[in-house]
Design a protein around this motif. Sequence first.
Motif, PDB file in Angstrom:
ATOM      1  N   LEU A 163      -2.450  10.722 -11.351  1.00 44.67           N
ATOM      2  CA  LEU A 163      -3.102   9.710 -12.302  1.00 44.67           C
ATOM      3  C   LEU A 163      -3.307   8.635 -11.645  1.00 44.67           C
ATOM      4  N   GLY A 164      -2.235   8.098 -10.801  1.00 46.09           N
ATOM      5  CA  GLY A 164      -2.429   6.660 -10.090  1.00 46.09           C
ATOM      6  C   GLY A 164      -3.292   6.767  -9.265  1.00 46.09           C
ATOM      7  N   ILE A 165      -3.485   7.794  -8.163  1.00 46.56           N
ATOM      8  CA  ILE A 165      -4.688   7.918  -7.308  1.00 46.56           C
ATOM      9  C   ILE A 165      -5.851   7.888  -7.885  1.00 46.56           C
ATOM     10  N   ASN A 166      -6.132   8.425  -8.967  1.00 43.40           N
ATOM     11  CA  ASN A 166      -7.274   8.552  -9.505  1.00 43.40           C
ATOM     12  C   ASN A 166      -7.890   7.219 -10.328  1.00 43.40           C
ATOM     13  N   LYS A 167      -6.871   6.619 -10.671  1.00 43.50           N
ATOM     14  CA  LYS A 167      -6.846   5.422 -11.574  1.00 43.50           C
ATOM     15  C   LYS A 167      -7.549   4.374 -10.271  1.00 43.50           C
ATOM     16  N   ARG A 168      -7.005   4.254  -9.294  1.00 49.07           N
ATOM     17  CA  ARG A 168      -7.326   3.376  -7.955  1.00 49.07           C
ATOM     18  C   ARG A 168      -8.821   3.880  -7.681  1.00 49.07           C
ATOM     19  N   ARG A 169      -8.952   5.158  -7.625  1.00 43.68           N
ATOM     20  CA  ARG A 169     -10.494   5.782  -7.337  1.00 43.68           C
ATOM     21  C   ARG A 169     -11.418   4.986  -8.297  1.00 43.68           C
ATOM     22  N   SER A 210     -11.325  -6.180  -4.390  1.00 44.32           N
ATOM     23  CA  SER A 210     -10.195  -6.967  -3.851  1.00 44.32           C
ATOM     24  C   SER A 210     -10.024  -8.310  -4.522  1.00 44.32           C
ATOM     25  N   ASN A 211     -10.931  -8.757  -5.292  1.00 41.78           N
ATOM     26  CA  ASN A 211     -11.027 -10.143  -5.988  1.00 41.78           C
ATOM     27  C   ASN A 211     -10.059  -9.867  -7.016  1.00 41.78           C
ATOM     28  N   HIS A 212     -10.140  -8.606  -7.759  1.00 43.53           N
ATOM     29  CA  HIS A 212      -9.362  -8.433  -9.092  1.00 43.53           C
ATOM     30  C   HIS A 212      -7.932  -8.045  -8.481  1.00 43.53           C
ATOM     31  N   ARG A 213      -7.681  -6.969  -7.525  1.00 43.71           N
ATOM     32  CA  ARG A 213      -6.376  -6.488  -6.978  1.00 43.71           C
ATOM     33  C   ARG A 213      -6.593  -6.296  -5.664  1.00 43.71           C
ATOM     34  N   LYS A 214      -5.798  -7.162  -4.923  1.00 41.54           N
ATOM     35  CA  LYS A 214      -5.863  -7.415  -3.201  1.00 41.54           C
ATOM     36  C   LYS A 214      -5.513  -6.181  -2.707  1.00 41.54           C
ATOM     37  N   ILE A 215      -4.727  -5.125  -3.369  1.00 47.45           N
ATOM     38  CA  ILE A 215      -4.308  -4.028  -2.779  1.00 47.45           C
ATOM     39  C   ILE A 215      -5.343  -3.007  -2.461  1.00 47.45           C
ATOM     40  N   LEU A 216      -6.245  -3.072  -3.392  1.00 51.10           N
ATOM     41  CA  LEU A 216      -7.447  -2.231  -3.501  1.00 51.10           C
ATOM     42  C   LEU A 216      -8.158  -2.262  -1.978  1.00 51.10           C
ATOM     43  N   ASP A 217      -8.133  -3.700  -1.313  1.00 52.36           N
ATOM     44  CA  ASP A 217      -8.479  -3.518   0.179  1.00 52.36           C
ATOM     45  C   ASP A 217      -8.086  -2.559   1.140  1.00 52.36           C
ATOM     46  N   GLU A 218      -7.000  -2.056   0.808  1.00 55.37           N
ATOM     47  CA  GLU A 218      -5.999  -1.034   1.518  1.00 55.37           C
ATOM     48  C   GLU A 218      -6.616   0.183   1.401  1.00 55.37           C
ATOM     49  N   TYR A 219      -7.172   0.426   0.293  1.00 48.25           N
ATOM     50  CA  TYR A 219      -7.521   1.715   0.212  1.00 48.25           C
ATOM     51  C   TYR A 219      -9.074   2.037   0.328  1.00 48.25           C
ATOM     52  N   SER A 220      -9.503   3.106   0.463  1.00 52.23           N
ATOM     53  CA  SER A 220     -11.044   3.649   0.683  1.00 52.23           C
ATOM     54  C   SER A 220     -11.107   4.867  -0.164  1.00 52.23           C
ATOM     55  N   VAL A 248       0.722  -1.221  -0.177  1.00 47.47           N
ATOM     56  CA  VAL A 248       0.069  -0.088   0.088  1.00 47.47           C
ATOM     57  C   VAL A 248       0.776   1.376   0.019  1.00 47.47           C
ATOM     58  N   LEU A 249       0.356   2.218  -0.782  1.00 51.49           N
ATOM     59  CA  LEU A 249       1.063   3.642  -1.048  1.00 51.49           C
ATOM     60  C   LEU A 249       2.392   3.308  -1.802  1.00 51.49           C
ATOM     61  N   LEU A 250       3.186   2.409  -1.350  1.00 50.38           N
ATOM     62  CA  LEU A 250       4.440   2.219  -2.375  1.00 50.38           C
ATOM     63  C   LEU A 250       4.050   1.911  -3.577  1.00 50.38           C
ATOM     64  N   ASP A 251       3.056   1.271  -3.910  1.00 48.14           N
ATOM     65  CA  ASP A 251       2.709   0.880  -5.304  1.00 48.14           C
ATOM     66  C   ASP A 251       2.359   2.205  -6.071  1.00 48.14           C
ATOM     67  N   LEU A 252       1.792   3.159  -5.652  1.00 49.13           N
ATOM     68  CA  LEU A 252       1.514   4.479  -6.352  1.00 49.13           C
ATOM     69  C   LEU A 252       3.053   5.297  -6.621  1.00 49.13           C
ATOM     70  N   MET A 253       3.763   5.192  -5.446  1.00 50.54           N
ATOM     71  CA  MET A 253       5.127   5.863  -5.506  1.00 50.54           C
ATOM     72  C   MET A 253       5.972   5.156  -6.585  1.00 50.54           C
ATOM     73  N   VAL A 254       5.880   3.781  -6.699  1.00 53.50           N
ATOM     74  CA  VAL A 254       6.848   3.186  -7.716  1.00 53.50           C
ATOM     75  C   VAL A 254       6.309   3.784  -9.171  1.00 53.50           C
ATOM     76  N   ILE A 255       5.019   3.812  -9.340  1.00 54.47           N
ATOM     77  CA  ILE A 255       4.366   4.347 -10.713  1.00 54.47           C
ATOM     78  C   ILE A 255       4.955   5.657 -11.035  1.00 54.47           C
ATOM     79  N   ALA A 256       4.893   6.486  -9.944  1.00 58.29           N
ATOM     80  CA  ALA A 256       5.488   7.888 -10.166  1.00 58.29           C
ATOM     81  C   ALA A 256       6.922   8.137 -10.453  1.00 58.29           C
ATOM     82  N   ALA A 257       7.665   6.770  -9.636  1.00 54.31           N
ATOM     83  CA  ALA A 257       9.147   7.023  -9.868  1.00 54.31           C
ATOM     84  C   ALA A 257       9.382   6.618 -11.602  1.00 54.31           C
TER      85      ALA A 257
END
Length: 335
Positions: free
Chosen positions: A216-222, A233-243, A175-184
């Motif tokens: 872009l990454g944050i709004n894509k998750r949204r 969460s069935n598609h992407r488990k990390i989405l359980d970590e975001y609201s 969580v969170l690191l996934d978005l930062m990697v995309i930015a990197a």
Amino acid sequence: MRYHAPSMANDEAALAAAQPSLAERAAPERPVPGFIAQAGYLIRAVRPRQWTKNGIVFLALIFSIGQQYHLSDASTWLPKVFESLVAFACFTLVSSADYLVNDIRDAEQDRLHPRKSRRPIAAGLLPVNTAWAAAVVLALIGNAGAFALDWRMGLVILAYTALMVAYSYHLKHVVLLDLMVIAAGFVLRAMAGALAIDVPISPWLYVVTALGALFLGINKRRAEIELLQDGASNHRKILDEYSPELLDQMASTVTAATLMAYGLYTFTAEGLPANHSMMLTIPFVLYGIFRYLYLVNVRKEGGSPEDVLLKDIPLMLCIIGWIATAGIVLLVARE
């Protein structure tokens, strides 16, 4: 002879045994397609629409106009254009390899997504062995081409390759690191573009690039949570970590930071016009961000930023206007 009717429990057990599993229904056995068919599926799998992200490598070329080259002298800008195109091609090859690896890793989860289930690997149209072979070849050619152009750019693309492999296998689940990697990844694109043509680039541009990618990454998750809802969460488990509430707060913070960083860049960065005329580009950035937020929150789009970019005419015109205005301002100030 007395007839004994089979029990209901036995009937249900027999029906359950005859039903294929979810994975079997989602990925039926298919005959191996021919070479031409595989080539077509391979082209689809490397996602040509997402190659637009690699356009970040041209930022250094745009912002060095009139400083590192002059339009009136083709001998000064033709080599720069060629080098930028090579950098774009190298990133296209390497990012295409990453998409293949990512789709191989996520095939099972992609089958639960209404749109991603149609991807060639998830749909069983492109054999996994073919996808692996193509990914290795594309990555090798992309990295070799980068080192051939400039060893520093080669190191950047090699770092990008390693980062994206780590992302596909592990970091996308943090969580969170996934978005930062995309930015990197976007920052590395901008850096490679500057190294390819051997020009300095303002640190502000790296900051703005990173913040824009986070936006872009944050709004894509949204958008993914909005689309999949309880099945996210069935598609992407990390989405359980975001609201949605957390992502909305993050989007607000990053939006404000992006606008502030870009505004500061336009009148504090070295090499820009002393009369601060680069500030004329701020309205384009402001409109582009607000337009994208409108598409995500009102039209419920944004799950695929590259599709939004290629389909939304006002957003396309905004980007073109920003590029044209920035180019004219720099050209007038430096020529």
